[in-house]
Design an enzyme around this catalytic site. Structure first.
Site, PDB file in Angstrom:
ATOM      1  N   GLN A  80       1.529 -18.403  -6.822  1.00 49.92           N
ATOM      2  CA  GLN A  80       1.493 -17.154  -7.797  1.00 49.92           C
ATOM      3  C   GLN A  80       1.225 -15.866  -7.065  1.00 49.92           C
ATOM      4  O   GLN A  80       0.509 -15.596  -6.241  1.00 49.92           O
ATOM      5  CB  GLN A  80      -0.006 -17.443  -8.313  1.00 49.92           C
ATOM      6  CG  GLN A  80      -0.136 -16.421  -9.602  1.00 49.92           C
ATOM      7  CD  GLN A  80      -1.759 -16.825 -10.513  1.00 49.92           C
ATOM      8  OE1 GLN A  80      -2.574 -16.142  -9.915  1.00 49.92           O
ATOM      9  NE2 GLN A  80      -1.561 -17.277 -11.470  1.00 49.92           N
ATOM     10  N   TYR A 125      -4.083  -6.703 -14.359  1.00 46.07           N
ATOM     11  CA  TYR A 125      -3.653  -6.531 -12.931  1.00 46.07           C
ATOM     12  C   TYR A 125      -2.392  -5.799 -13.363  1.00 46.07           C
ATOM     13  O   TYR A 125      -2.061  -5.230 -14.421  1.00 46.07           O
ATOM     14  CB  TYR A 125      -3.290  -7.846 -12.226  1.00 46.07           C
ATOM     15  CG  TYR A 125      -4.805  -8.514 -11.910  1.00 46.07           C
ATOM     16  CD1 TYR A 125      -5.784  -7.806 -11.270  1.00 46.07           C
ATOM     17  CD2 TYR A 125      -5.029  -9.850 -12.153  1.00 46.07           C
ATOM     18  CE1 TYR A 125      -6.914  -8.603 -10.879  1.00 46.07           C
ATOM     19  CE2 TYR A 125      -6.128 -10.464 -12.002  1.00 46.07           C
ATOM     20  CZ  TYR A 125      -7.085  -9.785 -11.464  1.00 46.07           C
ATOM     21  OH  TYR A 125      -8.158 -10.546 -11.292  1.00 46.07           O
ATOM     22  N   ARG A 181       3.266 -15.253 -15.668  1.00 45.54           N
ATOM     23  CA  ARG A 181       2.179 -15.345 -16.437  1.00 45.54           C
ATOM     24  C   ARG A 181       1.803 -14.165 -17.145  1.00 45.54           C
ATOM     25  O   ARG A 181       1.955 -13.238 -16.586  1.00 45.54           O
ATOM     26  CB  ARG A 181       0.936 -15.832 -15.386  1.00 45.54           C
ATOM     27  CG  ARG A 181      -0.420 -15.634 -16.284  1.00 45.54           C
ATOM     28  CD  ARG A 181      -1.359 -16.505 -15.215  1.00 45.54           C
ATOM     29  NE  ARG A 181      -2.768 -16.020 -15.824  1.00 45.54           N
ATOM     30  CZ  ARG A 181      -4.066 -16.724 -15.495  1.00 45.54           C
ATOM     31  NH1 ARG A 181      -3.627 -17.876 -14.355  1.00 45.54           N
ATOM     32  NH2 ARG A 181      -5.219 -16.485 -15.703  1.00 45.54           N
TER      33      ARG A 181
END
Length: 233
Positions: free
Chosen positions: A61, A148, A195
Site C-alpha cells: 500500500q 490523506y 483505495r
C-alpha cells in the site's frame, strides 16, 4: 517480527501491507516503514519471500499523508505538503512535541504543492512502485482514501487551487488519475490497485455540493483502467 507478523497472516488469498510512505515527505507518523530506499526494499523482500512460501499474494500500500503530518518529522522540518495551505483541524499526526518526545500532535499548517511538486510526488509513487516490485510484492495499492493526500485534492473543502488541479471535478481528480496512470505505465495496470473512501469524513474532510457526482465520475474513470482491483473504504 515484521516477517513473522505477515507470514502468520499468509493463509489469506491477498495481503495488503500497512501504509508505506513513498518518500520522507510522505510520512505523518513516526516509526512507519517506507519503500523509498534500498534498505527498505531488502527488508520487505524478507517479508514477501515468506508470504509467497505460504502461498499468498501481497500488495504494497503506497501512502502519502499530505497535510496529516507535523513539521518535526518532515525533511529539514519543512511544512508538510498538500493540495493547498488549509490546515486539517482537530487532526493528530505522530511526531515530536515541544520536549522532543514522540507524541500525538496537531498536524502542522501545510504548503500547497507547486506544479513541479505535484510531478515530483507522482514520480515518488512511480519509484515506490518499482521498489515494491523489486521487493517481491505482487502489486501495489495506491492509498487514495481516508483524508490523506489524494483525498485532499479530490475534496474541495481541502483544495482551494485555481490551476489544473483544483476547481472542477475533472481537475480535482487529476492528481490521483495521473498517478495511477504513471504507475500503471511503469509496472502494468494489472498490478495496480487503488483505495478510495467515497463520502469520507476523516481528518477534517467535509461534504461538498457535487460530492455524489465526483465519486461517480471517479468510478467511471477507474472503470476505464484495467486495474487489479478497487478497494472501497
Amino acid at each position: 517480527l515484521t516477517v513473522l507478523y505477515y507470514s502468520q497472516r499468509a493463509s489469506a488469498g491477498l495481503i495488503i501491507s500497512e501504509g508505506l510512505p513513498v518518500s520522507p515527505q510522505a510520512r505523518g507518523y513516526l516509526f512507519t516503514p517506507g519503500i523509498y530506499n534500498e534498505e527498505q526494499v531488502s527488508g520487505w523482500k524478507k517479508v514477501t519471500d515468506q508470504v509467497h512460501k505460504a502461498g499468498s499474494t501481497m500488495f504494497a500500500q503506497l501512502w502519502h499523508v499530505g497535510r496529516v503530518s507535523h513539521k518535526s518529522i518532515q525533511p529539514n522540518q519543512a511544512a508538510p505538503v498538500s493540495s493547498s495551505n488549509l490546515v486539517a483541524k482537530n487532526t493528530m499526526a505522530y511526531g515530536y512535541d515541544e520536549n522532543n518526545q514522540p507524541n500525538a500532535i496537531q498536524a502542522s499548517e501545510p504548503q500547497g504543492l507547486t506544479i513541479e511538486g505535484v510531478k515530483q510526488t507522482q514520480q515518488d509513487f512511480v519509484n515506490a512502485a518499482k521498489n515494491a516490485i523489486k521487493a517481491g510484492f505482487d502489486g501495489v495499492e495506491i492509498h487514495g482514501a481516508n483524508g490523506y493526500l489524494f483525498e485532499q485534492f479530490i475534496n474541495p473543502t481541502a483544495n482551494n487551487r485555481s490551476d489544473v488541479y483544483g476547481g472542477s471535478i475533472e481537475n480535482r481528480l487529476r492528481m490521483l488519475l495521473e498517478t495511477i496512470d504513471a504507475v500503471s505505465a511503469e509496472i502494468g495496470s494489472n498490478k495496480v490497485a487503488v483505495r478510495i473512501a467515497p463520502f469520507g469524513r476523516l481528518f477534517d474532510m467535509h461534504g461538498f455540493a457535487d460530492e455524489k457526482e465526483t465519486w461517480i465520475k471517479l468510478a467511471e474513470e477507474l472503470s476505464q483502467r484495467n486495474l487489479a482491483y478497487v478497494h472501497l473504504s
